[in-house]
Design a protein around this motif. Structure first.
Motif, PDB file in Angstrom:
ATOM      1  N   HIS A 194      39.902  16.820  69.661  1.00 20.49           N
ATOM      2  CA  HIS A 194      39.386  17.769  70.635  1.00 20.49           C
ATOM      3  C   HIS A 194      39.679  19.185  70.126  1.00 20.49           C
ATOM      4  N   PHE A 195      38.816  20.129  70.464  1.00 19.00           N
ATOM      5  CA  PHE A 195      39.067  21.505  70.053  1.00 19.00           C
ATOM      6  C   PHE A 195      38.919  22.452  71.235  1.00 19.00           C
ATOM      7  N   GLU A 196      39.655  23.541  71.163  1.00 17.82           N
ATOM      8  CA  GLU A 196      39.577  24.641  72.121  1.00 17.82           C
ATOM      9  C   GLU A 196      39.425  25.939  71.332  1.00 17.82           C
ATOM     10  N   LYS A 197      38.590  26.858  71.846  1.00 15.09           N
ATOM     11  CA  LYS A 197      38.377  28.145  71.191  1.00 15.09           C
ATOM     12  C   LYS A 197      38.939  29.258  72.074  1.00 15.09           C
ATOM     13  N   PHE A 198      39.589  30.235  71.425  1.00 19.15           N
ATOM     14  CA  PHE A 198      40.171  31.368  72.133  1.00 19.15           C
ATOM     15  C   PHE A 198      39.796  32.657  71.407  1.00 19.15           C
ATOM     16  N   LEU A 199      39.463  33.694  72.163  1.00 20.46           N
ATOM     17  CA  LEU A 199      39.225  34.995  71.550  1.00 20.46           C
ATOM     18  C   LEU A 199      40.536  35.550  71.018  1.00 20.46           C
ATOM     19  N   VAL A 200      40.487  36.168  69.845  1.00 17.17           N
ATOM     20  CA  VAL A 200      41.681  36.756  69.244  1.00 17.17           C
ATOM     21  C   VAL A 200      41.897  38.143  69.824  1.00 17.17           C
ATOM     22  N   PRO A 201      43.077  38.417  70.386  1.00 19.45           N
ATOM     23  CA  PRO A 201      43.344  39.762  70.932  1.00 19.45           C
ATOM     24  C   PRO A 201      43.173  40.843  69.861  1.00 19.45           C
ATOM     25  N   ASP A 202      42.585  41.959  70.264  1.00 18.25           N
ATOM     26  CA  ASP A 202      42.355  43.112  69.376  1.00 18.25           C
ATOM     27  C   ASP A 202      41.337  42.822  68.276  1.00 18.25           C
ATOM     28  N   ALA A 203      40.718  41.648  68.301  1.00 16.82           N
ATOM     29  CA  ALA A 203      39.672  41.312  67.326  1.00 16.82           C
ATOM     30  C   ALA A 203      38.655  40.411  68.027  1.00 16.82           C
ATOM     31  N   PRO A 204      37.867  40.962  68.965  1.00 14.66           N
ATOM     32  CA  PRO A 204      37.007  40.141  69.823  1.00 14.66           C
ATOM     33  C   PRO A 204      35.919  39.375  69.087  1.00 14.66           C
ATOM     34  N   ASP A 205      35.611  39.750  67.844  1.00 16.64           N
ATOM     35  CA  ASP A 205      34.617  38.992  67.076  1.00 16.64           C
ATOM     36  C   ASP A 205      35.224  37.765  66.410  1.00 16.64           C
ATOM     37  N   GLN A 206      36.536  37.613  66.521  1.00 16.47           N
ATOM     38  CA  GLN A 206      37.207  36.465  65.918  1.00 16.47           C
ATOM     39  C   GLN A 206      37.586  35.441  66.987  1.00 16.47           C
ATOM     40  N   GLN A 207      37.595  34.174  66.582  1.00 11.93           N
ATOM     41  CA  GLN A 207      38.006  33.101  67.479  1.00 11.93           C
ATOM     42  C   GLN A 207      39.089  32.259  66.810  1.00 11.93           C
ATOM     43  N   LEU A 208      40.084  31.905  67.596  1.00 11.99           N
ATOM     44  CA  LEU A 208      41.112  30.963  67.170  1.00 11.99           C
ATOM     45  C   LEU A 208      40.692  29.586  67.669  1.00 11.99           C
ATOM     46  N   VAL A 209      40.614  28.623  66.761  1.00 14.23           N
ATOM     47  CA  VAL A 209      40.205  27.261  67.108  1.00 14.23           C
ATOM     48  C   VAL A 209      41.391  26.329  66.867  1.00 14.23           C
ATOM     49  N   ILE A 210      41.748  25.563  67.889  1.00 17.07           N
ATOM     50  CA  ILE A 210      42.900  24.668  67.824  1.00 17.07           C
ATOM     51  C   ILE A 210      42.452  23.240  68.105  1.00 17.07           C
TER      52      ILE A 210
END
Length: 294
Positions: A239-255
């Motif tokens: 399963h994956f979840e995506k989160f916006l990266v603080p101070d870099a809204p064009d980036q996503q953290l995927v876990i």
């Protein structure tokens, strides 16, 4: 389909209009062959309750200040879902405010996020940029798949590396979702040379990508699941979840995560115990360029 003359709004309207048929929106069909794919401009204008001349100006980029009410009427006529409606408003807003030729800074992952990746030794995680370049990834994500190696463009990898798509079980629906995600994330950034290079290469080398890009579908689920056929530990259902990266809204953290106690959870733990590869700070630049631009 890349935007002509910086007219991302017009290109999007045209692409969505051409996907609709008269019978899809309860319009009468005429005998004989239609000269254009999908709805005619005047047909869509009629459905939206605006003049055909005004709609023509929107598509041609001669009017870039439609009101929110007009955009909502067009979105309703096109049958857009919430994500596509929001994308339409975003294109219109940025068409009004975008400065042509504005300098783009290289995408850099904040140090705190890199430390987070390094500390997540039992959880695959990576950061993806605006054009779906992998900017950083922890050891376990890189062990999970070469697609998550820093410097890889995920769309290019899936369409031009058959082994990668097969490993991820990427059928035509999954690939369509990947292109829709790129379209959403790229947004109105039509002057980005990196986007032009990426879309141009993929359009030339992949008929499937060219067909999907022309549709201009947009979506990017915040969570989901995928199956990976790993050569060392076997099949994994994650399963994956995506989160916006603080101070870099064009980036996503995927876990990624696996169900506790599942066969996939055991396989993921086994993969984590194998020799490590490299750390997130070792990220090389994206493929074919020295810098990735946002």
């Amino acid at each position: 389909m890349t935007s002509r003359k910086g007219n991302a709004l017009g290109d999007y309207l045209r692409a969505r209009r051409e996907l609709l048929r008269p019978e899809d929106v309860s319009l009468p069909t005429t005998a004989g062959r239609r000269r254009v794919p999908g709805l005619r401009r005047e047909e869509l204008a009629l459905l939206a309750g605006i003049s055909a001349d005004y709609y023509l100006r929107l598509e041609q980029g001669r009017d870039r200040r439609p009101s929110p009410q007009v955009l909502d009427a067009i979105a309703h006529a096109l049958g857009l879902d919430e994500a596509a409606r929001a994308h339409l408003h975003r294109l219109a807003t940025q068409a009004q405010t975008r400065r042509r030729g504005a300098r783009r800074s290289p995408e850099r992952v904040p140090p705190g996020v890199l430390r987070l990746l390094e500390s997540a030794i039992d959880t695959p995680a990576y950061v993806v940029g605006r054009l779906m370049d992998v900017l950083a990834a922890n050891d376990l994500a890189q062990a999970l798949s070469p697609v998550y190696a820093p410097g890889t463009n995920m769309v290019r990898s899936m369409f031009l590396e058959p082994g990668h798509a097969q490993m991820h079980g990427q059928d035509k629906h999954a690939l369509a979702g990947l292109v829709a995600c790129l379209c959403l994330r790229a947004g109105p950034d039509v002057d980005n040379p990196r986007l032009a290079e990426l879309v141009g290469e993929l359009s030339v080398r992949s008929e499937a990508f060219r067909r999907l890009w022309a549709r201009q579908d947009v979506r990017s689920p915040a969570r989901g699941s995928l199956n990976i056929e790993h050569p060392q530990v076997g099949p994994l259902e994650l399963h994956f979840e995506k989160f916006l990266v603080p101070d870099a809204p064009d980036q996503q953290l995927v876990i990624f995560s696996a169900e506790p106690g599942s066969r996939s959870g055991e396989a993921l733990a086994l993969l984590a115990a194998l020799p490590k590869r490299r750390t997130p700070s070792d990220a090389p630049p994206p493929e074919r360029r020295q810098e990735t631009h946002s």
